[in-house]
Every structure is written in C-alpha cells, then in structure tokens.
Design a protein around this motif. Structure first.
Motif, PDB file in Angstrom:
ATOM      1  N   MET A 148       2.061 -12.102   9.746  1.00  0.00           N
ATOM      2  CA  MET A 148       0.936 -11.325  10.267  1.00  0.00           C
ATOM      3  C   MET A 148       1.428 -10.143  11.100  1.00  0.00           C
ATOM      4  SD  MET A 148      -1.939 -12.402  13.055  1.00  0.00           S
ATOM      5  CE  MET A 148      -0.680 -12.260  14.331  1.00  0.00           C
ATOM      6  N   LEU A 149       2.349 -10.392  12.004  1.00  0.00           N
ATOM      7  CA  LEU A 149       2.846  -9.322  12.870  1.00  0.00           C
ATOM      8  C   LEU A 149       3.526  -8.227  12.058  1.00  0.00           C
ATOM      9  CD1 LEU A 149       4.294 -11.426  15.846  1.00  0.00           C
ATOM     10  CD2 LEU A 149       2.182 -10.075  15.808  1.00  0.00           C
ATOM     11  N   TYR A 150       4.314  -8.638  11.082  1.00  0.00           N
ATOM     12  CA  TYR A 150       4.988  -7.643  10.249  1.00  0.00           C
ATOM     13  C   TYR A 150       3.959  -6.849   9.439  1.00  0.00           C
ATOM     14  CZ  TYR A 150       8.358  -5.504   7.090  1.00  0.00           C
ATOM     15  OH  TYR A 150       9.103  -4.592   6.388  1.00  0.00           O
ATOM     16  N   GLY A 151       2.939  -7.540   8.934  1.00  0.00           N
ATOM     17  CA  GLY A 151       1.895  -6.862   8.173  1.00  0.00           C
ATOM     18  C   GLY A 151       1.127  -5.864   9.019  1.00  0.00           C
ATOM     19  N   VAL A 152       0.787  -6.255  10.234  1.00  0.00           N
ATOM     20  CA  VAL A 152       0.066  -5.352  11.138  1.00  0.00           C
ATOM     21  C   VAL A 152       0.901  -4.111  11.427  1.00  0.00           C
ATOM     22  CG1 VAL A 152      -0.799  -5.087  13.494  1.00  0.00           C
ATOM     23  CG2 VAL A 152      -1.356  -7.142  12.192  1.00  0.00           C
ATOM     24  N   LEU A 153       2.186  -4.306  11.705  1.00  0.00           N
ATOM     25  CA  LEU A 153       3.064  -3.165  11.989  1.00  0.00           C
ATOM     26  C   LEU A 153       3.222  -2.263  10.768  1.00  0.00           C
ATOM     27  CD1 LEU A 153       5.845  -4.927  14.116  1.00  0.00           C
ATOM     28  CD2 LEU A 153       4.059  -3.368  14.925  1.00  0.00           C
ATOM     29  N   ALA A 154       3.297  -2.866   9.588  1.00  0.00           N
ATOM     30  CA  ALA A 154       3.435  -2.069   8.364  1.00  0.00           C
ATOM     31  C   ALA A 154       2.178  -1.243   8.108  1.00  0.00           C
ATOM     32  CB  ALA A 154       3.720  -2.986   7.174  1.00  0.00           C
TER      33      ALA A 154
ATOM     34  N   PRO B 123     -22.910   7.814   1.919  1.00  0.00           N
ATOM     35  CA  PRO B 123     -21.873   8.567   2.638  1.00  0.00           C
ATOM     36  C   PRO B 123     -20.994   7.707   3.535  1.00  0.00           C
ATOM     37  CG  PRO B 123     -23.942   8.730   3.817  1.00  0.00           C
ATOM     38  CD  PRO B 123     -24.216   7.863   2.613  1.00  0.00           C
ATOM     39  N   PHE B 124     -21.200   6.382   3.483  1.00  0.00           N
ATOM     40  CA  PHE B 124     -20.499   5.503   4.416  1.00  0.00           C
ATOM     41  C   PHE B 124     -18.989   5.502   4.179  1.00  0.00           C
ATOM     42  CE2 PHE B 124     -24.714   3.722   3.419  1.00  0.00           C
ATOM     43  CZ  PHE B 124     -25.316   3.904   4.647  1.00  0.00           C
ATOM     44  N   SER B 125     -18.575   5.539   2.904  1.00  0.00           N
ATOM     45  CA  SER B 125     -17.141   5.503   2.610  1.00  0.00           C
ATOM     46  C   SER B 125     -16.439   6.756   3.120  1.00  0.00           C
ATOM     47  CB  SER B 125     -16.913   5.340   1.106  1.00  0.00           C
ATOM     48  OG  SER B 125     -17.482   6.412   0.392  1.00  0.00           O
ATOM     49  N   SER B 126     -17.054   7.915   2.894  1.00  0.00           N
ATOM     50  CA  SER B 126     -16.450   9.168   3.373  1.00  0.00           C
ATOM     51  C   SER B 126     -16.428   9.218   4.897  1.00  0.00           C
ATOM     52  CB  SER B 126     -17.227  10.369   2.827  1.00  0.00           C
ATOM     53  OG  SER B 126     -17.150  10.418   1.423  1.00  0.00           O
ATOM     54  N   TRP B 127     -17.470   8.669   5.502  1.00  0.00           N
ATOM     55  CA  TRP B 127     -17.535   8.662   6.967  1.00  0.00           C
ATOM     56  C   TRP B 127     -16.377   7.853   7.549  1.00  0.00           C
ATOM     57  CZ3 TRP B 127     -19.012   4.400  10.257  1.00  0.00           C
ATOM     58  CH2 TRP B 127     -19.137   4.750  11.605  1.00  0.00           C
ATOM     59  N   GLN B 128     -16.100   6.692   6.968  1.00  0.00           N
ATOM     60  CA  GLN B 128     -15.008   5.864   7.489  1.00  0.00           C
ATOM     61  C   GLN B 128     -13.643   6.459   7.157  1.00  0.00           C
ATOM     62  OE1 GLN B 128     -15.783   1.347   7.750  1.00  0.00           O
ATOM     63  NE2 GLN B 128     -16.881   1.948   5.896  1.00  0.00           N
ATOM     64  N   SER B 129     -13.494   6.955   5.936  1.00  0.00           N
ATOM     65  CA  SER B 129     -12.197   7.533   5.566  1.00  0.00           C
ATOM     66  C   SER B 129     -11.909   8.804   6.354  1.00  0.00           C
ATOM     67  CB  SER B 129     -12.159   7.835   4.065  1.00  0.00           C
ATOM     68  OG  SER B 129     -13.132   8.809   3.721  1.00  0.00           O
ATOM     69  N   GLY B 130     -12.970   9.459   6.836  1.00  0.00           N
ATOM     70  CA  GLY B 130     -12.779  10.683   7.614  1.00  0.00           C
ATOM     71  C   GLY B 130     -12.084  10.450   8.941  1.00  0.00           C
ATOM     72  N   PHE B 131     -12.121   9.225   9.429  1.00  0.00           N
ATOM     73  CA  PHE B 131     -11.449   8.925  10.691  1.00  0.00           C
ATOM     74  C   PHE B 131      -9.930   8.869  10.541  1.00  0.00           C
ATOM     75  CE2 PHE B 131     -15.663   7.001  11.595  1.00  0.00           C
ATOM     76  CZ  PHE B 131     -15.962   7.710  12.749  1.00  0.00           C
ATOM     77  N   VAL B 132      -9.476   8.634   9.313  1.00  0.00           N
ATOM     78  CA  VAL B 132      -8.036   8.487   9.078  1.00  0.00           C
ATOM     79  C   VAL B 132      -7.430   9.863   8.852  1.00  0.00           C
ATOM     80  CG1 VAL B 132      -6.269   7.428   7.632  1.00  0.00           C
ATOM     81  CG2 VAL B 132      -8.410   6.221   8.073  1.00  0.00           C
ATOM     82  N   THR B 133      -6.570  10.270   9.734  1.00  0.00           N
ATOM     83  CA  THR B 133      -5.939  11.587   9.638  1.00  0.00           C
ATOM     84  C   THR B 133      -4.674  11.511   8.801  1.00  0.00           C
ATOM     85  OG1 THR B 133      -4.742  11.174  11.697  1.00  0.00           O
ATOM     86  CG2 THR B 133      -6.856  12.327  11.849  1.00  0.00           C
ATOM     87  N   GLY B 134      -4.141  12.678   8.487  1.00  0.00           N
ATOM     88  CA  GLY B 134      -2.933  12.738   7.667  1.00  0.00           C
ATOM     89  C   GLY B 134      -3.299  12.826   6.202  1.00  0.00           C
ATOM     90  N   ALA B 135      -2.332  13.193   5.401  1.00  0.00           N
ATOM     91  CA  ALA B 135      -2.578  13.318   3.962  1.00  0.00           C
ATOM     92  C   ALA B 135      -1.281  13.110   3.195  1.00  0.00           C
ATOM     93  CB  ALA B 135      -3.162  14.696   3.646  1.00  0.00           C
ATOM     94  N   PHE B 136      -1.264  12.102   2.350  1.00  0.00           N
ATOM     95  CA  PHE B 136      -0.163  11.912   1.412  1.00  0.00           C
ATOM     96  C   PHE B 136      -0.756  11.385   0.115  1.00  0.00           C
ATOM     97  CE2 PHE B 136      -0.531   8.218   4.149  1.00  0.00           C
ATOM     98  CZ  PHE B 136      -0.536   7.146   3.271  1.00  0.00           C
TER      99      PHE B 136
ATOM    100  N   SER C  40       2.051   2.845   8.229  1.00  0.00           N
ATOM    101  CA  SER C  40       1.743   3.592   7.005  1.00  0.00           C
ATOM    102  C   SER C  40       0.410   4.325   7.075  1.00  0.00           C
ATOM    103  CB  SER C  40       1.739   2.646   5.799  1.00  0.00           C
ATOM    104  OG  SER C  40       0.775   1.614   5.973  1.00  0.00           O
ATOM    105  N   MET C  41      -0.587   3.722   7.734  1.00  0.00           N
ATOM    106  CA  MET C  41      -1.940   4.292   7.710  1.00  0.00           C
ATOM    107  C   MET C  41      -2.443   4.743   9.075  1.00  0.00           C
ATOM    108  SD  MET C  41      -2.841   4.321   4.556  1.00  0.00           S
ATOM    109  CE  MET C  41      -4.613   4.564   4.636  1.00  0.00           C
ATOM    110  N   GLY C  42      -1.776   4.351  10.145  1.00  0.00           N
ATOM    111  CA  GLY C  42      -2.178   4.818  11.462  1.00  0.00           C
ATOM    112  C   GLY C  42      -3.067   3.843  12.215  1.00  0.00           C
ATOM    113  N   LEU C  43      -3.231   4.118  13.504  1.00  0.00           N
ATOM    114  CA  LEU C  43      -3.976   3.228  14.399  1.00  0.00           C
ATOM    115  C   LEU C  43      -5.464   3.184  14.064  1.00  0.00           C
ATOM    116  CD1 LEU C  43      -3.993   1.414  16.912  1.00  0.00           C
ATOM    117  CD2 LEU C  43      -4.302   3.482  18.306  1.00  0.00           C
TER     118      LEU C  43
END
Length: 503
Positions: free
Chosen positions: A103-109, A156-169, A113-116
């Motif tokens: 669990m701890l390793y998964g949370v850190l990964a 629009p719920f999916s875009s609203w939630q994904s909009g909080f995640v910054t960065g782009a790859f 990779s995706m941010g806080l």
C-alpha cells in the motif's frame, strides 16, 4: 450432446488443413496491401520508420502500445521492479505486514506519477464509498458506486475532476481515467463485500491496502475484495511445486510476445489499414475478413500481454490474480466473450449472476444482461459507439439463449436424440461459426470503427454472397470444430486429474 464427442482424425486433419490454407491466403492479401500502402500519404501518421534490420516501416497506430514499450518502458520497469524488490524483502522478513508495504509503495508511486491532487481525488472517493459501506445496504452501495463511476465517465463531471490534475504527458489521461475507474470498481467490491459481512465491517485501512496495490491500480485486473483480502492476509507464504519455474516461463513468453508483435507490425499494418476505407474496399473479401479478425486478435494479445505482465508480478507476491482473457480465436459463444477477465468476473458476481441466477429463465436473463451492459456502458464511458456495442452484444447474449431454448423444444430435441453425437457436434459447429462472426462484427465496431464494421458486414453478407459468405462460413466452421476438439481434450485431461485426486 457431450463435449467429449469425438470426430474421425482424418476429418479433423482436413479441417486443420483448410483453416491453415485460408489463414495463409488471407494473410498474404493483407501483407501485399501493407507493402503497397507503406508510403501512402493517408497513412503517414500511422506508419513510421521501424527497426532498421527489416528495412520496413512499422504500424504505430496504437499509441498505448508504443508508449508502454518506448517512452514509458523504463519508468514502468523501474516502478514495478521497485514493487517486486520491496515486496520480496517484506515477504521474507515480516510477511504479516506485506500488504502495508504494498500500500505504501503504491501510494508513493501514484503520488510521484500523478501528483498530490490526483491522490486526494482518489482518497476522497475511497472515503465516500467507505462511509456508504458502513450502512450495510447493498442498494445504497450500488447507487453511490455508480454515481462515483459516472463522475469520471460523464461530462462535465469528468473534465471538472481531471482539470484539477496539472501537468501534461502522453499517458496522463490513460492513467487518470484508468486509475480512477478501477478505484471505483474496487471500492464498490469492498462496499458490497462489507455489506454481506455478518459481524462488523472491514476497516478503511483494508480498503486502502486493497486499492493501492500498484500492479492492479492503473490498468487492473480487478480482484474482488474477498479474494484479495483472503490472499494478502495469508501469513504462511508457500509456493507450489514448479511455481517459480512457471512464473519465469510466463515472463519469457510475455517478452517474446512483445517482440513478436513489434515484428508483426513491420509486415502487417492491421491497425492503420482500416483508417482508409477507400483503400480497404479494394481488398478481397478474404483479406477484409482476415483484417477484421486480426484486429480482434491483436486486442486480445495486447490485453493478454498487459494482464500477463501484471499477473506475473502478482504471482511473485503470492497472489492468484484473474487470468488473462480467453483468446478470441477460441470464442464462439457470447457468454464467454470478454477482453478483461477481472471486470468480467466483477460483473458476473455483482450484477449478471446476482440477477440472472442460473440463467435458465429468459426474462431474468434479459434483465441481467441489460443491467450488466448498462454498467459496462458506464464503465467504458457513454458515447454513441459504446451504446451500439452494448446493444448488439446484449442482443447476442440473449439471442443465444433464445435459440438454445427454441431447439430444446419438440421436435428438435427428439431429432437430436436420434442422430449420432458426431452429427450433433457438426450441426452445432455450423451455428457456432455464425456466432463467431457475430462476435467479431459486434466487437470490431468498438475496437476499430463503425464504418469499418459496416463495410466488412456488407462485403461478407451482401456483396460477397453466396461465394465468399459460404466459403468463409465453412472455414470458420472448420475452425470451430478444431476449437471443440481442443475443448474435448481439455475436458478429458481435467477428468483424469479429478480421478487422480480422488484416488
């Protein structure tokens, strides 16, 4: 008639020869089309320079496959290797706490990779569904879980939630929606299993250990909570005879499959060709049928490799994960059709079998399939092509039962009882061949495009009738007979194993 019905060896030999010749003939047409289209402007985005050893370009239309094994290959290897390393150390020293380490390793990964923000979104959904689970009301778990799933799949719920995640790859969207979707399915499994527990409720810590197991987090497969919890809680970690040998063999097979697919894409542009319908329309009926079939086979190979790699790691962690999907070549029954065995098992346990029970009642089966495909539609993301795919596959599953019930009536039941078992197997294979192509056509529209599926259907059923239609049907019949023969051999081997265990 029984699955152990045997056909003469010379007949099976003829079937094998016919199928082999048909595959070679169809494949040669696709190969020639790939060679001739290598430098077409319309295919510029899908065909790129490949391995210089072959001197040919490569089909790179599937960006996920390309990203997994080029841009993100080292990242994936690093993350999973770290999981295996820490998991092994923990299993050898404090096996009772290995789930915590996972669990701890998964949370850190996930954090790395995706941010806080993404991690907080996932945790908030876990907390919501855990709170719902405390009520121990199944209907409430279903409603809350499906609403949470809809929040990631419906605008629009999916875009609203994904909009909080910054960065782009390149793989950010895939990881975002993959991790989110599988999280909800796992949380629903946790909530439903908690509702059935007679005494007390599982802790939120159990949910987090279940959800943040890294190999399953982003791409699945889904293990139901009861299975995962029972396996990960085992303190005595013992391996079966030859288990490590089998794990190594499977790992090598997956590496070999990855290399084989890359080599294949240098000679057969099966993913790019369907994008130009004008060009594809010039192909022969046999090549077009082979192109449609090969697209489904590739999707199975892709799923088998992805889940196979994940399952190999899970087995190193002393888990027994869901098996890779059944090969599309072996499918001629709608009830066995799936591309993700984990999701299939989840749907069967919590929806399909729960409503349909023994699947003998036509009305219950209808309700069960509609409910199952409604959830599947939400899981895949509601859109026009998914609606069409769901309707056709739901119809196919029910029509299969209707036909089965119809031929169980008189006088058909008496007619089958009078004929030999071998003849019954042949007649069933004729219907199985038609079913096989229904499965191919119903699924190719989702894996490729509706236009391509319509073109294939028109060519095989209308333009190509009767020569191409009947000849392809016959070759498919031969293939179904070979599949049935394999099923017969497996059934006999399974019976021998069962007898050996009893003795």
């Amino acid at each position: 008639m029984g699955v152990k019905t045997m056909l003469p060896s010379y007949e099976l030999g003829f079937y094998a020869l016919a199928v082999t010749c048909a595959v070679v003939y169809s494949g040669s047409g696709i190969f020639e089309a790939s060679r001739d289209s290598m430098n077409r402007k319309a295919f510029r985005d899908g065909i790129k320079p490949g391995w210089h050893y072959f001197g040919r370009k490569m089909d790179v239309a599937d960006f996920e496959w390309v990203m997994w094994f080029t841009s993100f290959r080292n990242v994936i290897i690093f993350a999973l290797s770290g999981h295996v390393l820490f998991g092994k150390i923990c299993s050898m020293t404090v096996p009772q706490h290995r789930a915590v380490v996972y669990m701890l390793y998964g949370v850190l990964a996930v954090l790395g990779s995706m941010g806080l923000v993404y991690l907080m979104i996932i945790l908030s959904h876990c907390l919501v569904l855990y709170s719902i689970a405390l009520a121990k009301q199944k209907w409430l778990c279903y409603v809350a879980g499906l609403c949470c799933l809809a929040s990631f799949k419906v605008e629009p719920f999916s875009s609203w939630q994904s909009g909080f995640v910054t960065g782009a790859f390149d793989l950010q969207d895939v990881l975002f929606y993959g991790g989110s979707g599988f999280t909800i399915m796992r949380c629903m499994s946790f909530a439903l299993e908690s509702s059935e527990r007679k005494e007390g409720i599982y802790s939120i810590f159990d949910l987090l250990k279940y959800n943040f197991y890294l190999p399953f987090f982003f791409f699945g497969p889904v293990m139901t909570f009861d299975q995962f919890h029972a396996q990960v809680s085992t303190r005595e970690l013992r391996r079966k005879d030859d288990e490590m040998r089998n794990i190594r063999v499977h790992a090598l097979l997956h590496v070999g499959a990855i290399i084989a697919v890359d080599i294949f894409f240098h000679f057969f542009y099966i993913l790019t060709l369907p994008s130009d319908l004008k060009f594809v329309n010039r192909l022969s009926d046999w090549s077009l049928a082979g192109l449609a079939y090969s697209n489904l086979v590739y999707d199975w190979v892709k799923a088998a490799v992805m889940f196979g790699v994940i399952n190999t790691i899970a087995k190193l962690d002393h888990l027994d994960p869901p098996q890779p999907p059944k090969c599309i070549t072996m499918l001629y029954v709608f009830a066995e059709t799936h591309f993700d065995r984990g999701i299939n098992d989840w749907l069967c346990k919590y929806v399909y079998d729960h409503i349909g029970e023994n699947h003998d009642n036509i009305m219950k089966e209808l309700v069960a399939t509609i409910a199952t495909f409604a959830v599947t539609t939400l899981w895949l993301g509601p859109c026009e092509i998914v609606y069409i795919w769901s309707v056709f596959n739901c119809f196919g599953l029910n029509f299969e039962l209707w036909v089965q019930k119809f031929f169980q009536q008189e006088p058909f039941a008496k007619l089958e009882a009078k004929m030999s078992a071998a003849m019954s197997r042949r007649i069933r294979a004729v219907f199985g061949a038609a079913n096989f192509w229904a499965i191919v056509l119903y699924n190719i529209l989702a894996l490729n495009s509706l236009e391509f599926a319509l073109l294939v259907t028109k060519r095989l059923l209308l333009t190509g009738f009767p020569v191409s239609t009947l000849s392809i049907w016959f070759i498919t019949y031969c293939g179904v007979q070979l599949i049935k023969e394999r099923e017969r051999i497996l059934a006999i081997e399974e019976e021998k194993c069962d007898k050996a265990k009893v003795e």
